[in-house]
Design an enzyme around this catalytic site. Structure first.
Site, PDB file in Angstrom:
ATOM      1  N   ASP A   1      33.337  34.909 189.312  1.00 49.40           N
ATOM      2  CA  ASP A   1      34.022  34.035 188.366  1.00 49.40           C
ATOM      3  C   ASP A   1      33.011  32.920 188.080  1.00 49.40           C
ATOM      4  OD1 ASP A   1      37.261  33.050 187.765  1.00 49.40           O
ATOM      5  OD2 ASP A   1      35.621  31.623 187.519  1.00 49.40           O
ATOM      6  N   SER A   2      32.851  32.536 186.830  1.00 47.89           N
ATOM      7  CA  SER A   2      31.757  31.610 186.514  1.00 47.89           C
ATOM      8  C   SER A   2      31.965  30.218 187.097  1.00 47.89           C
ATOM      9  CB  SER A   2      31.513  31.540 185.012  1.00 47.89           C
ATOM     10  OG  SER A   2      32.472  30.759 184.375  1.00 47.89           O
ATOM     11  N   SER A   3      33.151  29.939 187.610  1.00 50.81           N
ATOM     12  CA  SER A   3      33.340  28.663 188.301  1.00 50.81           C
ATOM     13  C   SER A   3      32.480  28.608 189.563  1.00 50.81           C
ATOM     14  CB  SER A   3      34.811  28.460 188.672  1.00 50.81           C
ATOM     15  OG  SER A   3      35.564  28.436 187.492  1.00 50.81           O
TER      16      SER A   3
ATOM     17  N   THR B   1      33.526  32.595 180.819  1.00 50.55           N
ATOM     18  CA  THR B   1      33.419  31.576 179.774  1.00 50.55           C
ATOM     19  C   THR B   1      33.440  30.152 180.328  1.00 50.55           C
ATOM     20  OG1 THR B   1      35.815  31.597 179.452  1.00 50.55           O
ATOM     21  CG2 THR B   1      34.512  33.007 178.003  1.00 50.55           C
ATOM     22  N   ASP B   2      34.061  29.972 181.497  1.00 51.22           N
ATOM     23  CA  ASP B   2      34.290  28.601 181.990  1.00 51.22           C
ATOM     24  C   ASP B   2      33.005  27.780 182.080  1.00 51.22           C
ATOM     25  OD1 ASP B   2      36.957  29.130 182.134  1.00 51.22           O
ATOM     26  OD2 ASP B   2      37.042  29.340 184.313  1.00 51.22           O
TER      27      ASP B   2
ATOM     28  N   THR C   1      35.895  37.002 183.133  1.00 51.66           N
ATOM     29  CA  THR C   1      37.132  37.672 182.710  1.00 51.66           C
ATOM     30  C   THR C   1      36.873  39.014 182.043  1.00 51.66           C
ATOM     31  OG1 THR C   1      38.302  35.600 182.420  1.00 51.66           O
ATOM     32  CG2 THR C   1      39.109  37.434 181.137  1.00 51.66           C
TER      33      THR C   1
ATOM     34  N   THR D   1      27.785  10.859 174.947  1.00 54.43           N
ATOM     35  CA  THR D   1      29.123  10.489 174.497  1.00 54.43           C
ATOM     36  C   THR D   1      30.189  11.476 174.974  1.00 54.43           C
ATOM     37  OG1 THR D   1      30.556  10.146 172.571  1.00 54.43           O
ATOM     38  CG2 THR D   1      28.675  11.613 172.246  1.00 54.43           C
ATOM     39  N   GLN D   2      31.392  10.944 175.169  1.00 55.93           N
ATOM     40  CA  GLN D   2      32.533  11.798 175.511  1.00 55.93           C
ATOM     41  C   GLN D   2      33.013  12.597 174.304  1.00 55.93           C
ATOM     42  OE1 GLN D   2      35.647   9.317 177.094  1.00 55.93           O
ATOM     43  NE2 GLN D   2      34.329   8.492 178.698  1.00 55.93           N
ATOM     44  N   CYS D   3      32.606  12.176 173.106  1.00 59.77           N
ATOM     45  CA  CYS D   3      33.049  12.865 171.889  1.00 59.77           C
ATOM     46  C   CYS D   3      32.331  14.203 171.761  1.00 59.77           C
ATOM     47  CB  CYS D   3      32.735  12.037 170.654  1.00 59.77           C
ATOM     48  SG  CYS D   3      33.491  10.409 170.667  1.00 59.77           S
TER      49      CYS D   3
HETATM   50  N1  ASP Z   1      37.447  32.013 185.024  1.00 58.89           N
HETATM   51  C1  ASP Z   1      36.740  32.918 184.157  1.00 58.89           C
HETATM   52  C2  ASP Z   1      35.254  32.699 184.346  1.00 58.89           C
HETATM   53  O1  ASP Z   1      34.717  31.768 183.820  1.00 58.89           O
HETATM   54  C3  ASP Z   1      37.133  32.685 182.746  1.00 58.89           C
HETATM   55  C4  ASP Z   1      36.467  33.596 181.753  1.00 58.89           C
HETATM   56  O2  ASP Z   1      35.643  34.419 182.035  1.00 58.89           O
HETATM   57  O3  ASP Z   1      36.786  33.470 180.571  1.00 58.89           O
HETATM   58  O4  ASP Z   1      34.625  33.472 185.032  1.00 58.89           O
END
Ligand code: ASP
Length: 347
Positions: free
Chosen positions: A63-65, A95-96, A19, A282-284
């Site tokens: 995009d980091s996805s 960030t993802d 982003t 853990t999921q926590c």
């Molecule tokens: N979808 C974006 C990514 O991870 C979100 C971000 O950068 O905050 O590339």
């Protein structure tokens, strides 16, 4: 203390996408990545640093996805190629999946003695209220910071919203807020206010310093299996019987618990007997797995499930992929999974 504006200091910024460098697509209004030149136009402050800043841009910016072991290796090799020429590295990243990349990088680098600081933003850098400018500028400052010629933070870190975290302890916990990251099980390594205050006692320095070694093999025959009330035998069996599957991160309730149904225990026992490595996390967001504390985790322990203690899922899955990619026996992999490699687990 050597100041961050020392002329000899040189920083490499690796722009992978995210982003921070996105603009709105004119037709469909979705956010898509742009080149680093555009970022520089809106952050003229970078030129005011008195040290050398070079940039490498990934094409295409991602995009980091869309990050995966291939792109983790690409980032690591870019750093390796430039390691001797720069004092520190800033990786601009979405960030993802930033916590996954930071974790993966931490396992790949042996004898790291320079900072690798990942950062990005929640709002694109061209927007008035962007968090990207501060994140980028301070990340550069941290990557450059030295004390008596030695890097203050020779770790893979995430810097975000005025806080410096150990990368492999971090999770993205908020999709909207500027404070997108958390590290519940490990203290912050630093906080940026008027000064950047480092918590030296928490910063990880690799022992046996020698020449940098970057291990770049991953095995993606792994899965994260999250427990939920009502999970059925059919689902569980088909996941654990996936052809080629070698390792499972079992995301359990609380301190490592699963239902005590006989079928579930048998399913896990059978999988382990067939050679699967199963790691319990853990999921926590906070706390740790303690197998044997409740009856609901005792069976897992007896079956040979490995405890991931207080590791994040992000660290656990990347560590598992990394270890499966190295030349190790299953028993060696289990030992490494349960012990500290890069500060990712408390012992
Ligand atoms: N979808 C974006 C990514 O991870 C979100 C971000 O950068 O905050 O590339």
């Amino acid at each position: 203390m050597k100041s961050a504006t020392d002329k000899k200091t040189s920083i490499l910024i690796i722009y992978t996408g995210g982003t921070i460098g996105m603009v709105q697509h004119p037709q469909n209004r979705t956010l898509v990545p742009v080149s680093f030149e555009k970022i520089q136009e809106v952050v003229p402050e970078l030129k005011r640093f008195d040290f050398i800043i070079k940039t490498i841009t990934f094409t295409p910016a991602l995009d980091s996805s869309n990050m995966n072991p291939i792109t983790w290796i690409k980032i690591a090799k870019t750093i390796e190629r430039n390691y001797t020429q720069f004092d520190g590295f800033v990786v601009l990243h979405g960030t993802d999946t930033m916590a996954y990349t930071a974790s993966a990088l931490s396992f790949m680098f042996e004898n790291l003695d320079k900072p690798i600081i990942l950062t990005g933003s929640q709002l694109p850098i061209g927007m008035i209220r962007t968090d990207g400018k501060e994140n980028l500028i301070t990340a550069v400052e941290i990557a450059a910071a030295k004390n008596n010629g030695v890097s203050i933070v020779p770790e893979v870190c995430i810097y975000f919203d005025f806080t410096l975290y150990r990368g492999n302890r971090t999770v993205k916990h908020d999709a909207d807020m500027f404070s997108a990251f958390r590290s519940v099980n490990y203290p912050a390594l630093g906080v940026a206010g008027i000064d950047i205050k480092y918590s030296n006692e928490f910063i990880y320095r690799q022992e046996n310093q020698g020449i940098l070694k970057v291990n770049t093999n991953f095995d993606d025959n792994v899965v994260i299996l999250k427990m939920f009330p009502g999970i059925n035998q059919n689902v569980m069996n088909s996941i654990l019987n996936t052809p080629g599957l070698k390792g499972v991160i079992l995301e359990t309730f609380g301190s490592g618990n699963v239902p005590t149904s006989r079928w579930l225990t048998n399913c896990i026992k059978r999988a382990i007997k067939n050679g699967l490595i199963i790691l319990n996390v853990t999921q926590c967001e906070g706390g740790k797995v303690v197998m044997g504390q409740y009856q609901t985790s005792l069976e897992l322990m007896n079956a040979g499930v490995v405890s991931g203690k207080d590791m994040t899922t992000e660290a656990a899955i990347t560590k598992l992929m990394f270890l499966l990619g190295q030349d190790l026996t299953p028993d060696e992999i289990k030992i490494y999974l349960n012990k500290n490699m890069r500060g990712e687990i408390s012992e």
